[in-house]
Design an enzyme around this catalytic site. Structure first.
Site, PDB file in Angstrom:
ATOM      1  N   HIS A  39      22.285 -79.575 -62.841  1.00 52.38           N
ATOM      2  CA  HIS A  39      21.525 -79.518 -61.592  1.00 52.38           C
ATOM      3  C   HIS A  39      21.653 -80.803 -60.747  1.00 52.38           C
ATOM      4  CE1 HIS A  39      18.186 -79.254 -58.797  1.00 52.38           C
ATOM      5  NE2 HIS A  39      17.565 -80.230 -59.421  1.00 52.38           N
ATOM      6  N   HIS A  65      17.994 -88.108 -59.402  1.00 54.35           N
ATOM      7  CA  HIS A  65      16.745 -87.749 -58.725  1.00 54.35           C
ATOM      8  C   HIS A  65      15.658 -87.181 -59.639  1.00 54.35           C
ATOM      9  CE1 HIS A  65      18.154 -83.498 -58.529  1.00 54.35           C
ATOM     10  NE2 HIS A  65      16.874 -83.201 -58.375  1.00 54.35           N
ATOM     11  N   ASP A  66      16.024 -86.621 -60.788  1.00 51.54           N
ATOM     12  CA  ASP A  66      15.003 -86.062 -61.684  1.00 51.54           C
ATOM     13  C   ASP A  66      14.771 -86.923 -62.933  1.00 51.54           C
ATOM     14  OD1 ASP A  66      13.943 -83.797 -60.386  1.00 51.54           O
ATOM     15  OD2 ASP A  66      15.675 -82.563 -60.947  1.00 51.54           O
ATOM     16  N   GLU A  69      11.050 -88.241 -63.043  1.00 51.29           N
ATOM     17  CA  GLU A  69      10.082 -87.143 -63.136  1.00 51.29           C
ATOM     18  C   GLU A  69      10.148 -86.422 -64.485  1.00 51.29           C
ATOM     19  OE1 GLU A  69       9.569 -84.987 -59.388  1.00 51.29           O
ATOM     20  OE2 GLU A  69       9.637 -83.154 -60.572  1.00 51.29           O
ATOM     21  N   ASP A  70      11.328 -86.279 -65.011  1.00 56.49           N
ATOM     22  CA  ASP A  70      11.519 -85.379 -66.157  1.00 56.49           C
ATOM     23  C   ASP A  70      11.964 -86.045 -67.451  1.00 56.49           C
ATOM     24  OD1 ASP A  70      10.840 -83.260 -64.539  1.00 56.49           O
ATOM     25  OD2 ASP A  70      12.894 -82.801 -63.990  1.00 56.49           O
ATOM     26  N   ASP A 126      18.296 -80.541 -53.129  1.00 52.98           N
ATOM     27  CA  ASP A 126      17.532 -80.133 -54.326  1.00 52.98           C
ATOM     28  C   ASP A 126      16.982 -78.714 -54.134  1.00 52.98           C
ATOM     29  OD1 ASP A 126      16.282 -80.568 -56.853  1.00 52.98           O
ATOM     30  OD2 ASP A 126      14.449 -81.240 -55.883  1.00 52.98           O
TER      31      ASP A 126
HETATM   32  P1  NDP Z   1       7.867 -74.689 -61.451  1.00 51.48           P
HETATM   33  O1  NDP Z   1       7.705 -75.929 -60.656  1.00 51.48           O
HETATM   34  O2  NDP Z   1       7.158 -74.553 -62.747  1.00 51.48           O
HETATM   35  O3  NDP Z   1       9.378 -74.394 -61.748  1.00 51.48           O
HETATM   36  C1  NDP Z   1      10.319 -74.517 -60.735  1.00 51.48           C
HETATM   37  C2  NDP Z   1      11.120 -75.788 -60.944  1.00 51.48           C
HETATM   38  O4  NDP Z   1      11.826 -75.692 -62.188  1.00 51.48           O
HETATM   39  C3  NDP Z   1      12.168 -75.983 -59.893  1.00 51.48           C
HETATM   40  O5  NDP Z   1      11.611 -76.636 -58.773  1.00 51.48           O
HETATM   41  C4  NDP Z   1      13.196 -76.816 -60.637  1.00 51.48           C
HETATM   42  O6  NDP Z   1      12.751 -78.163 -60.543  1.00 51.48           O
HETATM   43  C5  NDP Z   1      13.080 -76.357 -62.079  1.00 51.48           C
HETATM   44  N1  NDP Z   1      14.076 -75.378 -62.576  1.00 51.48           N
HETATM   45  C6  NDP Z   1      14.652 -75.415 -63.804  1.00 51.48           C
HETATM   46  N2  NDP Z   1      15.442 -74.367 -64.008  1.00 51.48           N
HETATM   47  C7  NDP Z   1      15.414 -73.625 -62.870  1.00 51.48           C
HETATM   48  C8  NDP Z   1      16.066 -72.417 -62.495  1.00 51.48           C
HETATM   49  N3  NDP Z   1      16.899 -71.757 -63.305  1.00 51.48           N
HETATM   50  N4  NDP Z   1      15.813 -71.913 -61.258  1.00 51.48           N
HETATM   51  C9  NDP Z   1      14.967 -72.560 -60.420  1.00 51.48           C
HETATM   52  N5  NDP Z   1      14.310 -73.711 -60.729  1.00 51.48           N
HETATM   53  C10 NDP Z   1      14.540 -74.260 -61.968  1.00 51.48           C
HETATM   54  O7  NDP Z   1       7.503 -73.420 -60.542  1.00 51.48           O
HETATM   55  P2  NDP Z   1       6.196 -73.186 -59.752  1.00 51.48           P
HETATM   56  O8  NDP Z   1       5.038 -73.653 -60.519  1.00 51.48           O
HETATM   57  O9  NDP Z   1       6.407 -73.651 -58.372  1.00 51.48           O
HETATM   58  O10 NDP Z   1       6.104 -71.598 -59.695  1.00 51.48           O
HETATM   59  C11 NDP Z   1       6.463 -70.897 -58.510  1.00 51.48           C
HETATM   60  C12 NDP Z   1       5.238 -70.266 -57.883  1.00 51.48           C
HETATM   61  O11 NDP Z   1       4.712 -69.300 -58.782  1.00 51.48           O
HETATM   62  C13 NDP Z   1       4.154 -71.259 -57.571  1.00 51.48           C
HETATM   63  O12 NDP Z   1       4.107 -71.528 -56.182  1.00 51.48           O
HETATM   64  C14 NDP Z   1       2.860 -70.605 -58.096  1.00 51.48           C
HETATM   65  O13 NDP Z   1       2.008 -70.266 -57.008  1.00 51.48           O
HETATM   66  C15 NDP Z   1       3.295 -69.365 -58.770  1.00 51.48           C
HETATM   67  N6  NDP Z   1       2.849 -69.269 -60.119  1.00 51.48           N
HETATM   68  C16 NDP Z   1       2.792 -70.372 -60.919  1.00 51.48           C
HETATM   69  C17 NDP Z   1       2.347 -70.301 -62.204  1.00 51.48           C
HETATM   70  C18 NDP Z   1       2.335 -71.530 -63.039  1.00 51.48           C
HETATM   71  O14 NDP Z   1       1.918 -71.474 -64.175  1.00 51.48           O
HETATM   72  N7  NDP Z   1       2.786 -72.646 -62.537  1.00 51.48           N
HETATM   73  C19 NDP Z   1       1.946 -69.012 -62.776  1.00 51.48           C
HETATM   74  C20 NDP Z   1       2.110 -67.917 -61.881  1.00 51.48           C
HETATM   75  C21 NDP Z   1       2.529 -68.073 -60.604  1.00 51.48           C
HETATM   76  P3  NDP Z   1      13.706 -79.473 -60.712  1.00 51.48           P
HETATM   77  O15 NDP Z   1      14.610 -79.592 -59.549  1.00 51.48           O
HETATM   78  O16 NDP Z   1      12.697 -80.596 -60.768  1.00 51.48           O
HETATM   79  O17 NDP Z   1      14.399 -79.232 -61.988  1.00 51.48           O
HETATM   80 ZN    ZN Z   2      15.822 -81.370 -58.906  1.00 53.30          ZN
END
Ligand code: NDP
Ligand code: ZN
Length: 190
Positions: A39, A65-66, A69-70, A126
Site C-alpha cells: 500500500h 506515511h503509515d 500510525e500503524d 492514500d
Molecule cells: P477502517 O478505518 O477500520 O478501515 C479502513 C482502513 O483500513 C483504510 O483507510 C486503510 O487505511 C486500511 N485498509 C487495509 N486494507 C484495506 C483494504 N483492502 N481496502 C481498503 N482499506 C484498507 O474503516 P472505517 O472504520 O472507516 O469503516 C468504514 C465505515 O463503516 C465507517 O465510516 C463507519 O461509519 C462504518 N462502520 C464502522 C464500523 C467500525 O467498527 N469501525 C462498524 C460498522 C460500520 P490505511 O491507509 O491507514 O491502511
Molecule cells: Zn495509507
C-alpha cells in the site's frame, strides 16, 4: 551504457527498506492478506505516475506515511534517518490513535483543507489507493453498508484536498464514480 543514479534514488531505497521492515508483520485487510508494504509503495507510485510528483520529500513521506500510525516507529527514528521535513509530512498525515475512531474520521475531514500542499498530495494518493482496494480487493467481511460509508467518507476528506493536483483528483473522481455504481449508490444521488 551504465546508468548512474543520484542521491534521491538512494533516499527512496532507504525509505522502502525502512518501511518494509516496519510493516513486515502487517497485512492488508483483503482476502489474500496482501503484504501491507504494497500500500505505501502504491501511494508513492500513484504520486509519481498519475500525479507527476517529483518532489523527493513528498515521495519519501508517502512511503513512510503509515509507519507512525500503524507500527512502533517513533518520530525520532524518522527525524534521524530522513530529516525534519519528511517527519513533518508524515506527522501531518498521521491520525492521533489516542482519540476515538469516529472522532479521528471527523478530524480528517476538518483538517484536510489546512494541510500543507505536500501532505494534501499524499492524502489524495492514500485515498485513491484505499478506494481502489475497497472496490477491487476489499476488506474481507465488510458488508455493503460499511463499504458505502467508507466511500462517502473519503469523498468528504477529498473535498478538502481539492485544487492541489488535477490529475490525482481526476483519478479519485473516476474511482468514486465506479464505486458509486459498484456499491449501488448511483441511483440515490440522482
Ligand atoms: P477502517 O478505518 O477500520 O478501515 C479502513 C482502513 O483500513 C483504510 O483507510 C486503510 O487505511 C486500511 N485498509 C487495509 N486494507 C484495506 C483494504 N483492502 N481496502 C481498503 N482499506 C484498507 O474503516 P472505517 O472504520 O472507516 O469503516 C468504514 C465505515 O463503516 C465507517 O465510516 C463507519 O461509519 C462504518 N462502520 C464502522 C464500523 C467500525 O467498527 N469501525 C462498524 C460498522 C460500520 P490505511 O491507509 O491507514 O491502511
Ligand atoms: Zn495509507
Amino acid at each position: 551504457m551504465e546508468q548512474v543514479f543520484d542521491e534521491p534514488t538512494g533516499k527512496l531505497l532507504t525509505a522502502i527498506h525502512f518501511a518494509a521492515l516496519k510493516h513486515r508483520d502487517q497485512r492488508r485487510k483483503d482476502t489474500p492478506l496482501s503484504p501491507y508494504i504494497n500500500h505505501p509503495l502504491e501511494v508513492a507510485r500513484l504520486l509519481w505516475e498519475v500525479g507527476s510528483v517529483r518532489d523527493i520529500a513528498t515521495l519519501t513521506a508517502a512511503i513512510l506515511h503509515d509507519t507512525l500510525e500503524d507500527t512502533a516507529t517513533t518520530p525520532e527514528e524518522i527525524r534521524q534517518t530522513f530529516g525534519e521535513k519528511v517527519l513533518g509530512l508524515v506527522l501531518e498525515v498521521t491520525d492521533d490513535k489516542s482519540l476515538p475512531k469516529m472522532r479521528r474520521k471527523r478530524l480528517q475531514i476538518e483538517q484536510a483543507p489546512h494541510l500543507s500542499r505536500q501532505a494534501k498530495l499524499i492524502k489524495l494518493a492514500d485515498k485513491i489507493s484505499n478506494v481502489h482496494d475497497l472496490l477491487y480487493a476489499p476488506p474481507r467481511r465488510w458488508r455493503l453498508e460499511r463499504k458505502q460509508k467508507y466511500l462517502l467518507w473519503t469523498e468528504q476528506v477529498v473535498a478538502g484536498l481539492r485544487g492541489t493536483n488535477a490529475l490525482l483528483e481526476q483519478r479519485y473522481d473516476a474511482l468514486f464514480q465506479a464505486g458509486k455504481t459498484l456499491l449501488h449508490l448511483a441511483q440515490e444521488q440522482q
